[in-house]
Design a protein around this motif. Structure first.
Motif: not given
Ligand code: HEC
Ligand code: HEC
Length: 331
Positions: A201-206, A212-222, A255-259
């Motif tokens: 559920l958390g991943m879906e929300l992300f 929109q979290c994943a639009s900036c914290h994107s890719s395998a590196l977040f 700069k967007t930090p990796s999560l």
């Protein structure tokens, strides 16, 4: 080789001296990771990485001999330091929060304002910064050249003594070796672990269009490695990207930090102003201050406690326990 054996004979302890031949250092990256750009003039070798590891933990890099890179980049905190603002030599405080160095080898530019293009160049900053190590790299080199273990490694890795060139190259090579790719999320992507319902559920929300979290914290590196103003303040004390670009539209962009490993890297944001992940989510849910440079995507959203817990549970899946206990990075 004669030199190495000679030194080993009078000082038998350091195993590094006995290393027969310098060999290439292989990075072990999973398929879902990007390639790492390794500069052609600083290939990764075992002895370069080994020299960098020793220098990373060496307090002789600071003027008073009290501060090493590891003082502010602690392995058990994913190479961050747990302070809001880092503390350097003689208790002096700098301006910003110490970021995790996990996967730093993938970053196209360094620092939260992108002020430095390469890891090799970045190393000059903390050594010279009066609030960090407050030293002179030429004096550092002079002192370290009296250490036979370090000089032997520098000769083997670069056919040179300890000097600004070998200090910066080897530290950069070591930093590129700090890969974090064995979190629960990685194992999930590789089909080797299952996420719980809550984590799913958390991943879906992300990844959702609303958060929109994943639009900036994107890719395998977040991270997208771009600079954004997220409306943390109406008036920023720290200009962020503007410090480099001198463009008013960049004021307050960082700069967007990796999560990855975010569970270990509190407190959060460029100045460590938020203490918990719950506070961070509350901030984004509130939509931030209406700074003129604020990114369009930060609009606020509704989120209940169950969803908040789920989002945090997902973020905790990005924690890589083995990074914290990997002896390859020990002093
Ligand atoms: C006094 C604490 C302190 C010391 C000592 C220190 N750092 Fe840092 N480091 C920081 C802080 C704070 C930042 C964030 C600065 C910024 O982004 O403007 C940082 C940023 C970095 C970055 C950039 C990371 C990124 O993602 O952009 C790298 C790489 C780094 N440090 C490596 C090192 C190395 C190597 C050493 C030793 C030569 C070192 N640091 C010494 C506090 C410290
Ligand atoms: C517009 C791009 C953008 C979006 C969308 C976004 N973030 Fe961020 N995030 C950032 C930037 C930039 C920072 C650093 C800001 C600063 O240091 O002042 C940040 C910081 C963070 C931090 C602190 C990390 C640290 O090491 O300090 C966390 C946690 C975080 N974001 C999680 C999220 C979550 C969860 C969402 C979705 C609800 C989200 N972000 C949405 C760009 C974004």
């Amino acid at each position: 080789m004669v030199l190495l054996l000679g030194l080993a004979a009078c000082k038998p302890e350091p195993e590094a001296l006995l290393m027969p031949e310098n060999r290439p250092f292989e990075l072990d990256l999973p398929a879902h990771f990007p390639e790492m750009d390794i500069p052609v003039d600083n290939p990764m070798t075992a002895d370069a990485v080994e020299l960098g590891r020793l220098l990373f933990h060496d307090t002789r890099l600071s003027r008073d001999g009290m501060v090493s890179c590891a003082t502010c980049h602690l392995q058990h905190l994913a190479f961050s330091d747990g302070e809001a603002i880092s503390i350097g030599i003689e208790g002096r405080t700098g301006l910003r929060n110490s970021p995790s160095l996990a996967n730093v080898g993938f970053a196209p530019r360094l620092f939260m304002d992108g002020g430095v293009p390469t890891l090799e160049m970045q190393i000059l900053a903390p050594i010279a910064d009066e609030n960090e190590m407050d030293h002179n790299i030429l004096l550092v080199a002079e002192e370290l050249n009296t250490d036979p273990q370090l000089t032997a490694l520098a000769q083997s890795a670069y056919q040179q003594e300890i000097n600004p060139y070998t200090i910066t190259r080897s530290l950069a090579a070591f930093e590129r070796s700090i890969v974090s790719a064995t979190s629960k999320y990685d194992l999930y992507l590789q089909g080797e672990a299952m996420l719980t319902e809550e984590e799913m559920l958390g991943m879906e929300l992300f990844n959702s269009d609303e958060l929109q979290c994943a639009s900036c914290h994107s890719s395998a590196l977040f991270t997208d490695y771009e600079y954004h103003n997220i409306g943390l303040y109406l008036e920023y004390a720290d200009p962020g990207r503007e410090r480099i670009s001198l463009d008013q539209n960049d004021w307050g962009k960082f700069k967007t930090p990796s999560l990855r490993n975010v569970a270990f890297t509190a407190p959060y944001m460029h100045n460590g102003s938020l203490n918990t992940l719950e506070e961070v989510i509350d901030f984004f849910a509130g939509g931030g201050e209406s700074h003129p440079n604020k990114d369009q995507r930060i609009q606020g959203f509704e989120i209940n406690q169950t969803e908040k817990d789920a989002l945090i549970a997902f973020l905790n899946c990005l924690s890589d326990e083995s990074l914290r206990h990997n002896p390859a990075f020990y002093p």
